[in-house]
Design a protein around this motif. Structure first.
Motif, PDB file in Angstrom:
ATOM      1  N   ALA A 159       0.729  -1.385  -0.112  1.00 14.92           N
ATOM      2  CA  ALA A 159      -0.251   0.326  -0.030  1.00 14.92           C
ATOM      3  C   ALA A 159       0.896   1.258  -0.028  1.00 14.92           C
ATOM      4  O   ALA A 159       1.783   1.201  -0.106  1.00 14.92           O
ATOM      5  N   VAL A 160       0.409   2.384  -0.628  1.00 12.23           N
ATOM      6  CA  VAL A 160       0.853   3.447  -0.938  1.00 12.23           C
ATOM      7  C   VAL A 160       0.631   4.492   0.694  1.00 12.23           C
ATOM      8  O   VAL A 160      -0.339   4.756   0.700  1.00 12.23           O
ATOM      9  N   GLY A 161       2.022   4.991   1.208  1.00 14.46           N
ATOM     10  CA  GLY A 161       1.337   6.048   1.893  1.00 14.46           C
ATOM     11  C   GLY A 161       1.672   5.759   2.959  1.00 14.46           C
ATOM     12  O   GLY A 161       1.752   3.857   3.860  1.00 14.46           O
ATOM     13  N   PRO A 162       1.700   6.678   4.546  1.00 14.69           N
ATOM     14  CA  PRO A 162       2.116   5.661   5.529  1.00 14.69           C
ATOM     15  C   PRO A 162       1.166   4.971   5.773  1.00 14.69           C
ATOM     16  O   PRO A 162      -0.523   5.762   5.018  1.00 14.69           O
ATOM     17  N   ASP A 163       0.462   4.763   7.217  1.00 14.27           N
ATOM     18  CA  ASP A 163      -1.036   4.062   7.598  1.00 14.27           C
ATOM     19  C   ASP A 163      -1.565   4.737   7.985  1.00 14.27           C
ATOM     20  O   ASP A 163      -2.970   4.380   8.305  1.00 14.27           O
ATOM     21  N   TYR A 164      -1.359   5.785   8.987  1.00 15.76           N
ATOM     22  CA  TYR A 164      -2.426   7.111   8.943  1.00 15.76           C
ATOM     23  C   TYR A 164      -3.387   7.294   7.888  1.00 15.76           C
ATOM     24  O   TYR A 164      -4.331   7.600   7.943  1.00 15.76           O
TER      25      TYR A 164
END
Length: 396
Positions: free
Chosen positions: A356-361
């Motif tokens: 998945a792209v990007g930070p968890d938040y």
């Protein structure tokens, strides 16, 4: 209105806060970031609160309520939101429960209220139909009398979490002539009754939250009629006023603004943070001002109910502004995470070359945005609420 807490209020807040800290199940923490919540997950916290006598803050003491005043109920809601607990589902506690203890028979109160309080039975709402949403009085699901039973046939839609429900409260048509509102009755229906079919509706965020419910020759005891036959519209309006007040979600929106600020403070690839942008900071400030104003209106509504008066036009105001604020929160969150909100598949956490792209938040930003589009429609669309305000407040 004096908004300062007394020493007794602060002691009450500390008691609530300590109880949550000691009793909230660890496995349910962070529920908002999960898509695997089942029936028992939702009911576990309800049952813990029910055992403490706190599951129905607004109920009268004679029916099992804690006897709290407006300030205590406000504090309780604030603390639940602060701890981000699993919300108690409204269908039993906030919706059908008050209808039963206000309009029901003693037998209905004895049978249904204790399990609602304890979280032993899950309820769903059978109001909307294809073609009968905002114009609810046009509903066509019919109930025909057959001795000690009604034979119910029809279709309901957008029935939230009906796949888990033990019981449902349904609006049905029992008279076909005269004004449409005068031919509606309010029935309590066991969802295990033969002839009931629940079919999922998968929403745009990929979730199974709502359903369509088919009723084919469903036999419902006449003893499950709440109030008088053909007087269900009175029950329906009473229920919707309570539902709209709860939809406002002031306490959880305050937590949402806190989380939004945290998103905006996160550094970008360029090393700056969005909170430093004057235009974005202005949007957050405007949202906080609107939420503070709404909070005052909510406190006025609580005080009105404590004085023995049911929700008035304030419930429509709460519904409109509360849902608009909730939607703006998700819109600003999308703006805050930018392109990281774009890739989303429910249940997808990344695997090998398909991370998945990007930070968890950021992963739940877009599904929350899509899901919150509904809030201005359910519980009576905001357009209908504006008509109610025009009539009841402005006299138009």
């Amino acid at each position: 209105m004096n908004l300062a807490f007394t020493d007794e209020d602060i002691a009450f807040r500390n008691e609530i806060r300590a109880f949550i800290e000691e009793n909230y199940p660890a496995r349910l923490r962070g529920f908002a970031d999960r898509d695997d919540m089942g029936k028992e997950d939702f009911l576990e916290w309800h049952r813990i609160l029910g055992a403490r006598g706190w599951s129905a803050p607004a109920w009268p003491t004679q029916y099992g309520g804690p006897g709290w005043g407006p300030t205590q109920r406000y504090i309780f809601g604030e603390e639940l939101a602060r701890a981000q607990t699993v919300p108690i589902l409204p269908f039993g506690i906030n919706m059908v429960g008050p209808v039963i203890y206000t309009f029901g028979t003693q037998e209905q109160k004895d049978r249904f209220l204790p399990p609602i309080l304890k979280g032993e039975e899950w309820w769903c709402q059978g109001y909307s139909e294809p073609g009968s949403g905002s114009d609810l009085a046009s509903l066509k699901t019919k109930a025909e009398r057959d001795g000690d039973y009604y034979i119910v046939n029809g279709q309901k839609t957008w029935t939230t979490l009906a796949q888990h429900a033990d019981w449902g409260f349904f609006l049905v048509r029992t008279k076909f002539d005269g004004k449409p509102q005068e031919g509606i009755s309010f029935l309590l229906i066991d969802m295990k009754t033969p002839g009931i079919t629940v079919r999922p509706i998968i929403t745009i965020d990929g979730g199974h939250e709502v359903n369509e419910v088919w009723l084919e020759n469903v036999r419902v005891p006449v003893a499950n009629l709440v109030g008088q036959e053909n007087m269900g519209w009175t029950c329906a309006k009473f229920l919707l006023a309570h539902e709209r007040s709860g939809i406002a979600g002031v306490a959880r929106s305050k937590v949402g603004i806190k989380r939004l600020k945290e998103l905006a403070r996160a550094e970008t690839m360029e090393g700056a943070s969005l909170i430093e942008d004057a235009d974005f900071s202005r949007k957050i400030a405007e949202l906080e001002i609107d939420l503070t104003t709404l909070e005052i209106t909510e406190l006025r509504t609580l005080a009105r109910e404590q004085a023995g008066k049911g929700p008035g036009p304030e419930s429509s105001i709460l519904k409109i502004k509360g849902t608009e604020i909730q939607q703006r929160l998700t819109e600003l969150a999308m703006e805050a995470v930018g392109n990281y909100a774009a890739p989303y598949v429910r249940g997808f956490r990344g695997d090998g070359d398909n991370m998945a792209v990007g930070p968890d938040y950021a992963h739940w930003t877009s599904p929350n945005y899509f899901n919150m589009r509904k809030t201005s429609i359910y519980g009576g669309s905001n357009e209908i609420q504006r008509n109610i305000i025009a009539k009841m407040v402005l006299g138009l």
